[in-house]
Design an enzyme around this catalytic site. Structure first.
Site, PDB file in Angstrom:
ATOM      1  N   TYR A 102       2.989   4.168  22.362  1.00 46.58           N
ATOM      2  CA  TYR A 102       3.128   2.960  21.549  1.00 46.58           C
ATOM      3  C   TYR A 102       2.952   3.319  20.081  1.00 46.58           C
ATOM      4  O   TYR A 102       1.892   3.796  19.672  1.00 46.58           O
ATOM      5  CB  TYR A 102       2.070   1.952  22.004  1.00 46.58           C
ATOM      6  CG  TYR A 102       2.055   0.619  21.300  1.00 46.58           C
ATOM      7  CD1 TYR A 102       3.128   0.148  20.557  1.00 46.58           C
ATOM      8  CD2 TYR A 102       0.938  -0.211  21.410  1.00 46.58           C
ATOM      9  CE1 TYR A 102       3.093  -1.083  19.934  1.00 46.58           C
ATOM     10  CE2 TYR A 102       0.891  -1.449  20.799  1.00 46.58           C
ATOM     11  CZ  TYR A 102       1.966  -1.880  20.061  1.00 46.58           C
ATOM     12  OH  TYR A 102       1.926  -3.104  19.446  1.00 46.58           O
ATOM     13  N   LYS A 161       7.304   2.593  23.035  1.00 49.44           N
ATOM     14  CA  LYS A 161       7.370   1.249  22.470  1.00 49.44           C
ATOM     15  C   LYS A 161       7.358   1.424  20.959  1.00 49.44           C
ATOM     16  O   LYS A 161       6.343   1.808  20.378  1.00 49.44           O
ATOM     17  CB  LYS A 161       6.188   0.404  22.926  1.00 49.44           C
ATOM     18  CG  LYS A 161       6.176  -0.995  22.310  1.00 49.44           C
ATOM     19  CD  LYS A 161       4.924  -1.779  22.689  1.00 49.44           C
ATOM     20  CE  LYS A 161       4.914  -3.139  22.013  1.00 49.44           C
ATOM     21  NZ  LYS A 161       3.657  -3.904  22.305  1.00 49.44           N
TER      22      LYS A 161
END
Length: 371
Positions: free
Chosen positions: A200, A228
Site C-alpha cells: 500500500y 494499492k
C-alpha cells in the site's frame, strides 16, 4: 586430623596443619596465552540468511493462490462499527459484510485505515480478522491489514493473521521513523515470505513515497500480489505496462484507473456506502456518466481525513451506531445536511441500509476515549 595422627604416629599436628596454612601462589598465565587465536564470529542468526523461518501453514485453508488475489476488482476497505462503550459492534459489522457480499464486493480490507486499525490493539485486530474469515471467508477474500512501521510487529501480526485464516496481507511502508529505499526492500521482502501480499503506497499518510524501483524489486517475489497505489493514474499505467498488478487507492480516480490506465480494480471507501454502484463502475465498462454522478459523494467523503466522513454517513444512514473512537469526531451539522441532499440526488435505494437518512443532532454522537 586425629585419624592421621592415629595411623601415622610419627607425624605431629604441626606437620599436618602447616601445609594448609601456607599461602596460595597466584596464577600467572604463560606469555601470550590470553591473546585471541581465532577470528571472532557473530551469532548464527546474524550471519545466516533466513535463520528465522517464517511461521506459516500450507494447509488447504491457508493456501490461497496469489492469482486469486490478483484478479479481485472490487475490494472494500470495510468500516469497523462500535458499541457505546467503544468495543466492536459485531452485529453491525456482520450486517455491513452481508451488504458488501450481496452487492458484489470480492474482497475486504479488515482493520485498514478506513477500518481504524490504527485505533485497535493487536488482539482486537487479529480477532476481527479471524471473525471475518470464520463468518465470511467462503464468500469473500479477507485481506488483513497487518502492516506496521516496525518490521518486528509486522512479522508477528502477519504470522497471526495467516494463522487465523486470512487470504492475504496488506502492508504499508514504515512511516514516521522512515527508512531508506534498501530498508523498504528489506522490510517488504521479510514479510512477503509469509503469504500473498498487497503493498500500500499512500505518501499523504506515511510521509514517504514507495518509489517504482522498490516496487519492481519486490515484485519478483512470488507472493507479491500487487500494489494499492495512491499516486495517480500516470504511475498506475507505468506499473501496468511493466506487468505489475495495481488497485487504485483513490475513489475519485478509480474509473479512469480501471478503464484508461489498466488497473485491475479499486480498494474503495465509497463502496461501504454504495457497493452496487462501485461494482458497476468496476465491472460494466466505461461509464463516465455514473462516475460523474458519484463525484459529489466522493468529494464529500474526503473533505476531512478518512474515515471521518464515512463514519458520519453510515451513522446518518442508520446502519451503525453514532459512536466514534477518538480522535475521530463527526462532521458538523452543515456537512450532515449536505449528505442528506447527496443521498436524495443519487437515490436512497443505492445506499446501504433500509432506514431513511437522518441529519442527527450533535448530542446523538458518542465520543469514546477509553475502550
Amino acid at each position: 586430623m586425629a585419624a592421621l595422627l592415629t595411623t601415622n604416629p610419627s607425624l605431629s599436628s604441626t606437620d599436618v596443619v602447616a601445609p594448609l596454612r601456607s599461602p596460595l601462589k597466584p596464577f600467572r598465565p604463560a606469555p601470550d596465552s590470553c591473546l585471541r587465536t581465532t577470528r571472532w564470529r557473530s551469532p548464527k542468526a546474524a550471519v545466516i540468511p533466513n535463520f528465522h523461518l517464517p511461521m506459516r501453514s500450507l494447509e488447504v485453508k491457508n493456501r490461497t493462490s496469489v492469482d486469486d488475489i490478483k484478479g479481485l476488482r472490487l475490494i472494500t476497505a470495510i468500516k469497523t462499527p462500535y458499541l457505546p462503550d467503544g468495543r466492536f459492534d459485531l452485529e453491525a459489522y456482520d450486517s455491513l459484510m452481508h451488504m458488501q457480499i450481496v452487492n458484489g464486493a470480492e474482497g475486504v480490507i479488515v482493520g485498514g485505515t478506513t477500518g481504524e486499525g490504527q485505533l485497535m490493539s493487536w488482539d482486537e485486530h487479529i480477532m476481527l480478522i479471524g471473525h471475518t474469515v470464520n463468518c465470511f471467508g467462503a464468500s469473500v477474500k479477507v485481506i488483513g491489514n497487518t502492516g506496521s512501521n516496525s518490521t518486528r510487529e509486522a512479522i508477528h501480526a502477519t504470522e497471526q493473521g495467516f494463522a487465523v485464516g486470512m487470504h492475504a496481507a496488506l502492508h504499508i511502508n514504515p512511516y514516521y521513523g522512515k527508512t531508506s529505499m534498501q530498508g523498504m526492500v528489506s522490510h517488504f521482502e521479510t514479510i512477503l515470505s509469509m503469504g500473498p501480499t498487497i503493498i500500500y503506497n499512500v505518501p499523504s499518510r506515511t510521509g514517504q513515497d514507495i518509489p517504482p524501483p522498490v516496487i519492481h524489486t519486490v515484485s519478483r517475489n512470488p507472493n507479491m500480489a500487487g500494489v494499492k497505489e495512491c499516486m495517480g493514474n500516470d504511475r498506475i499505467k507505468d506499473y501496468v505496462d511493466k506487468g505489475v498488478v495495481i488497485w487504485s487507492g483513490n475513489d475519485d480516480e478509480c474509473h479512469d484507473a480501471r478503464w484508461a490506465s489498466g488497473a485491475t480494480g479499486v480498494i474503495s471507501v465509497a463502496s461501504n456506502l454504495v457497493p452496487g454502484l462501485m461494482h458497476e463502475i468496476m465491472f460494466q465498462g466505461k461509464n463516465p456518466s455514473l462516475n460523474s454522478k458519484l463525484m459529489p459523494l466522493i468529494k464529500w467523503l474526503f473533505q476531512e481525513p478518512n474515515p471521518i466522513g464515512l463514519n458520519t454517513a453510515l451513522a446518518q444512514l442508520g446502519v451503525i451506531r453514532p459512536v466514534f473512537r477518538l480522535p475521530y469526531v463527526p462532521l458538523p451539522l452543515a456537512r450532515r445536511l449536505e449528505f442528506v441532499g447527496i443521498v436524495e440526488a443519487l437515490g436512497r435505494e443505492n445506499f446501504v441500509g433500509e432506514k431513511d437518512v437522518e441529519v442527527l443532532d450533535d448530542d446523538d454522537f458518542v465520543l469514546v476515549g477509553r475502550y
